[in-house]
Design a protein around this motif. Structure first.
Motif, PDB file in Angstrom:
ATOM      1  N   HIS A  99      79.821  42.588-112.990  1.00 12.11           N
ATOM      2  CA  HIS A  99      78.492  42.084-112.534  1.00 12.11           C
ATOM      3  C   HIS A  99      77.422  43.154-112.699  1.00 12.11           C
ATOM      4  O   HIS A  99      77.450  44.153-112.388  1.00 12.11           O
ATOM      5  N   THR A 102      74.378  42.652-117.945  1.00 10.80           N
ATOM      6  CA  THR A 102      73.732  41.354-118.587  1.00 10.80           C
ATOM      7  C   THR A 102      73.387  41.596-119.980  1.00 10.80           C
ATOM      8  O   THR A 102      73.072  40.678-120.744  1.00 10.80           O
ATOM      9  N   ASN A 120      87.490  34.250-114.537  1.00  7.28           N
ATOM     10  CA  ASN A 120      86.057  34.495-114.530  1.00  7.28           C
ATOM     11  C   ASN A 120      86.202  36.030-114.509  1.00  7.28           C
ATOM     12  O   ASN A 120      84.839  36.689-113.914  1.00  7.28           O
ATOM     13  N   SER A 123      83.025  36.901-116.520  1.00  6.56           N
ATOM     14  CA  SER A 123      82.026  35.673-116.684  1.00  6.56           C
ATOM     15  C   SER A 123      80.590  36.018-116.618  1.00  6.56           C
ATOM     16  O   SER A 123      79.636  35.417-116.976  1.00  6.56           O
ATOM     17  N   SER A 124      80.274  37.258-116.175  1.00  5.65           N
ATOM     18  CA  SER A 124      78.872  37.736-116.111  1.00  5.65           C
ATOM     19  C   SER A 124      78.431  38.462-117.519  1.00  5.65           C
ATOM     20  O   SER A 124      77.285  38.709-117.816  1.00  5.65           O
ATOM     21  N   THR A 126      77.484  37.426-120.314  1.00 11.58           N
ATOM     22  CA  THR A 126      77.088  36.562-121.436  1.00 11.58           C
ATOM     23  C   THR A 126      76.625  36.885-122.703  1.00 11.58           C
ATOM     24  O   THR A 126      76.491  35.928-123.628  1.00 11.58           O
ATOM     25  N   THR A 147      85.774  32.688-119.698  1.00 12.41           N
ATOM     26  CA  THR A 147      84.808  31.874-119.215  1.00 12.41           C
ATOM     27  C   THR A 147      83.410  32.836-119.163  1.00 12.41           C
ATOM     28  O   THR A 147      83.413  33.802-118.756  1.00 12.41           O
ATOM     29  N   GLY A 148      82.331  32.228-119.767  1.00 11.93           N
ATOM     30  CA  GLY A 148      81.110  33.000-119.958  1.00 11.93           C
ATOM     31  C   GLY A 148      80.885  33.616-120.983  1.00 11.93           C
ATOM     32  O   GLY A 148      79.770  33.993-121.499  1.00 11.93           O
ATOM     33  N   SER A 150      80.480  33.093-124.261  1.00 11.54           N
ATOM     34  CA  SER A 150      79.905  31.937-125.336  1.00 11.54           C
ATOM     35  C   SER A 150      79.414  32.595-126.631  1.00 11.54           C
ATOM     36  O   SER A 150      79.280  31.959-127.605  1.00 11.54           O
ATOM     37  N   ASN A 172      86.147  27.803-124.751  1.00 14.37           N
ATOM     38  CA  ASN A 172      84.468  28.082-124.667  1.00 14.37           C
ATOM     39  C   ASN A 172      84.167  29.021-125.501  1.00 14.37           C
ATOM     40  O   ASN A 172      82.898  29.557-125.435  1.00 14.37           O
TER      41      ASN A 172
END
Length: 413
Positions: A99, A102, A120, A123-124, A126, A147-148, A150, A172
């Motif tokens: 977390h 970013t 997840n 997931s953070s 991105t 997940t996340g 992309s 995804n």
């Protein structure tokens, strides 16, 4: 403990100097030109050291003794782009461990002891583009583990203990270009597992326990250029399974259990085909005739006993042909008539006793390997003006004609 050092920065358009303080964890070394890089590798650390500054762009924690990634372990590092955690003993990745990262683009988690990838877990991340998870002990991957991600470009999960994968695990990852799953224990794959990966360029499924793959599994992989299926237990290839790969140029299927290769005839854009280490035995007339763009063909160690006069019909672009380490006793005189661009021909370690006199006529051969056969007479090579290397050792040669162009050749032993 945290060490701090002062650096003097000259601000544009301002006449006065501004002094900035860069702090560094006591056990690490830091550089700040132009980005802040923190190197904590090989420090015997058991936890992430305190004091890593928020402006850090690269953090190297490789080759330590970290076992657990705690929640929000990197929460303050919003500018971090590269995180190296390889060669630790990480077995637990807590929920929320990443977390706050970013800006992260590359994450190295290879050579650890990770067993499961829960949902997840990334997931953070991105903006992540490269994720290296090879050489762990991963046996379970949640359907939502990625997940996340992309923007992920490359995913490596080779050298793990994976036996099966959820059908939607990659769904995804729309920007994925390279997927490596080499050396796991996968025996079968869901038919829809790759259906959303339309940008995928290279797929490595080698070193698993695959015996075949279902019709439709490669549907949608319109940009796939490299497919690696070597070192599996594949005994047959459904003809329709590969027809949905219009961009495929490199196919590696060596060291499988193939006895027939007719299913490969529709791969008209292939440039490299590796079939060595199968047991094909017989190559029928025209078996490769639609592969007009093929440049390199590997057929060594394939138990080949029989070839026909037009086995290589249509291979007008072929440059390198590997037929060594087979069981060939004779070759048809017209075998190479259609490979008029052939430069390297490897026939060593066969059972050849003689060669048709004109079998190589017209070929632009540069390298010709015929050693370890049972030839009693050397090949007729007077017309091979481009030939530079010839290997004839370990044959039963009785005599070499005086017209043999020894002066312009380099001989192999």
């Amino acid at each position: 403990m945290i060490r701090c050092s002062a650096q003097t920065l000259v601000a544009l358009f301002i006449l006065t100097n501004i002094t900035a303080t860069i702090c560094c964890p006591q056990t690490c070394s830091c550089q700040s030109t132009p980005n802040v890089n923190v190197d904590c590798d090989h420090r015997s650390l058991t936890a992430i050291p305190p004091g890593v500054q928020a402006q850090t762009a690269k953090l190297d924690l490789s080759y330590n003794k970290i076992t657990t990634l705690l929640p929000e372990a990197f929460n303050s590092l919003s500018q971090l782009k590269y995180l190296h955690l390889k060669n630790n003993a990480i077995s637990v990745i807590s929920s929320g461990a990443f977390h706050g990262l970013t800006s992260l683009e590359k994450l190295y988690l290879n050579y650890n002891d990770v067993i499961t990838l829960p949902e997840n877990v990334f997931s953070s991340l991105t903006r992540l583009k490269y994720l290296y998870l090879n050489d762990n002990a991963i046996s379970m991957i949640s359907s939502k583990a990625f997940t996340g991600l992309s923007n992920l470009y490359e995913l490596t999960i080779s050298y793990n203990e994976i036996t099966s994968l959820p059908a939607s695990v990659f769904h995804n990852l729309q920007n994925l270009h390279r997927l490596e799953m080499y050396k796991n224990k996968i025996s079968s794959l869901p038919v829809t597992i790759f259906q959303t990966l339309d940008k995928l360029y290279a797929l490595d499924l080698g070193g698993n326990n695959l015996t075949t793959f279902p019709f439709g599994i490669f549907n949608g992989l319109n940009n796939l250029n490299v497919l690696m299926l070597m070192r599996n237990k594949i005994s047959s290839v459904p003809i329709e399974a590969l027809r949905s790969l219009p961009s495929l140029q490199h196919l590696h299927m060596f060291n499988n259990l193939l006895t027939n290769v007719s299913a490969l005839k529709d791969l008209q854009n292939l440039k490299t085909l590796k079939l060595d280490g199968n047991c094909i035995q017989v190559l029928q007339d025209g078996v490769f005739e639609r592969l007009t763009k093929l440049r390199i063909l590997y057929l060594q160690r394939c138990c080949i006993e029989t070839v026909f006069p037009s086995t290589f019909r249509g291979l007008s672009s072929l440059l390198n042909l590997y037929l060594n380490n087979n069981e060939l006793k004779t070759l048809p005189a017209t075998l190479f008539d259609d490979v008029q661009n052939l430069k390297r021909l490897y026939l060593r370690h066969n059972e050849l006793t003689s060669l048709p006199s004109n079998i190589f006529t017209g070929l632009p051969l540069e390298d010709l390997e015929l050693d370890h056969n049972k030839l009693r007479h050397p090949p007729v090579i007077l017309s091979l003006n481009e030939l530079h290397y010839l290997s004839l050792s370990h044959n039963d040669l009785e005599i070499i004609p005086t017209t043999f162009p020894i002066q312009r050749l380099r001989f192999g032993s």
